[in-house]
Design an enzyme around this catalytic site. Structure first.
Site, short mmCIF file in Angstrom:
data_model
loop_
_atom_site.label_atom_id
_atom_site.label_comp_id
_atom_site.label_asym_id
_atom_site.label_seq_id
_atom_site.Cartn_x
_atom_site.Cartn_y
_atom_site.Cartn_z
N ARG A 104 0.81 -1.22 0.00
CA ARG A 104 0.00 0.00 0.00
C ARG A 104 0.84 1.27 0.00
NH1 ARG A 104 -3.80 -1.94 4.77
NH2 ARG A 104 -1.93 -3.18 5.11
N ASP A 177 -13.93 2.51 -2.14
CA ASP A 177 -13.25 3.74 -2.55
C ASP A 177 -12.93 3.65 -4.03
OD1 ASP A 177 -10.96 2.16 -2.84
OD2 ASP A 177 -10.29 2.60 -0.80
N LYS A 200 -13.86 7.79 -0.43
CA LYS A 200 -13.20 7.60 0.87
C LYS A 200 -12.10 8.64 1.07
CE LYS A 200 -10.05 4.13 1.88
NZ LYS A 200 -9.62 2.78 2.19
#
Ligand code: R5P
Length: 309
Positions: A104, A177, A200
């Site tokens: 991420r 999202d 989001k």
């Protein structure tokens, strides 16, 4: 599935993915090698792959591991296995890592940060991985950009959503999202369903997530929320809550990698989610709430498609 020439391929299991490696070896008819491992008194890892039962070095050595739990140890173990495999292999070393930790942090969000995902991928490559096979990576673009070998990202949102159809009636496939929109779209188009997404916001410093309502047509609809990772469960719990507040009938979650940190499961259940459908990219037990899709079939088929044995 057609069996391969046994002498061409060897499967090497990492500590976090023994069952997955064993299933892949069985499906392909390839030998599953034993690994001797120990931790030195100072905490350093040691591995030795038992190639002794093979008469000749394999053309392809395939290391199967996943980078959760204990991502840092699992990563070092994977690098050592890849290097040992690379030193023995006559053609190519393959890393099968369904869940890649640090994925991420795939760009600079704040000045002074590293691109952690780039570091992970370049280490895998320098340890010896010519090919990298992963599942539903957070950013397919970053995977291609930062892994300097051949990489494959196996999409599974269609399999997860398909499994949800036995609990739901003509659901909307919903991404929590915009980043997850491609996953939702992929599954929806394959299964001829409608799809949508929520907007989001995550505070990059505190990590707090909030959802702003988008025009959702969820009233009286069944919803399947699709995401790649469930970590603390905050994103999914909020998304589910938002759907139910907007009149959704039922919410099921389809997420590929279930880290389920702390009370994530409780949070998701308390938000009104009826079922979690996930994969064994990270070792997980099935329960009355969790349905697990085994990845060994799809990974074996992909591997067979890209290697020539
Ligand atoms: C983020 O962009 C990911 O796709 C997931 O939505 C996120 O990592 C989930 O984290 P958590 O479960 O902690 O909200």
């Amino acid at each position: 599935m057609a069996k391969i020439d046994r002498s061409s391929l060897a499967i090497i299991p990492g500590s976090n993915a023994f069952n997955l490696a064993k299933n892949i070896a069985e499906k392909l008819g390839a030998p599953l090698l034993d690994v001797y491992r120990k931790i030195f008194p100072d905490g350093e890892h040691y591995v030795r792959i038992d190639y002794g039962k093979l008469i000749v070095s394999p053309k392809y050595s395939v290391v199967v591991n996943t980078l959760y739990p204990k991502q840092n140890d699992a990563f070092i173990e994977t690098l050592l296995l890849l290097n040992a495999a690379y030193l023995e292999t006559s053609m190519k070393t393959v890393a099968i890592i369904p869940y890649i930790a640090y994925s991420r942090q795939d760009k600079l969000f704040l000045r002074g940060e590293p691109v952690s995902f780039e570091v992970i991928l370049s280490c895998l490559r320098s340890a010896g991985a010519d090919m990298l096979l992963t599942v539903d990576i957070h950013s397919p673009i970053a995977l291609k950009r930062y892994f300097k070998g051949f990489s494959i990202n196996i999409l599974v949102s269609d399999l997860l959503v398909k499994a949800s159809l036995k609990y739901l009636d003509n659901p909307v496939v919903l991404a929590p999202d915009k980043g997850a929109l491609n996953r939702a779209r992929y599954a929806a188009l394959k299964l001829d369903l409608e799809f949508d997404y929520l907007i989001k916001h995550r505070d990059r410093v505190t990590g707090e997530v909030s959802l702003e309502p988008k025009e959702l047509s969820v009233k009286d609809r069944d919803i399947v929320i699709v995401d790649d990772i469930i970590s603390t469960g905050g994103t999914i719990a909020l998304a589910a809550q938002k759907c139910l507040e907007n009149g959704a009938r039922k919410v099921v979650v389809a997420a590929t990698h279930s880290l389920l940190i702390g009370n994530a499961l409780e949070k998701i259940r308390n938000a009104g989610v009826e079922k979690l459908i996930t994969t064994n990219s990270i070792p997980i037990e099935e329960t009355d709430f969790i349905e697990v899709i085994d990845l060994s079939d799809i990974i074996s088929s992909e591997l067979q498609r890209v290697i020539h044995v």
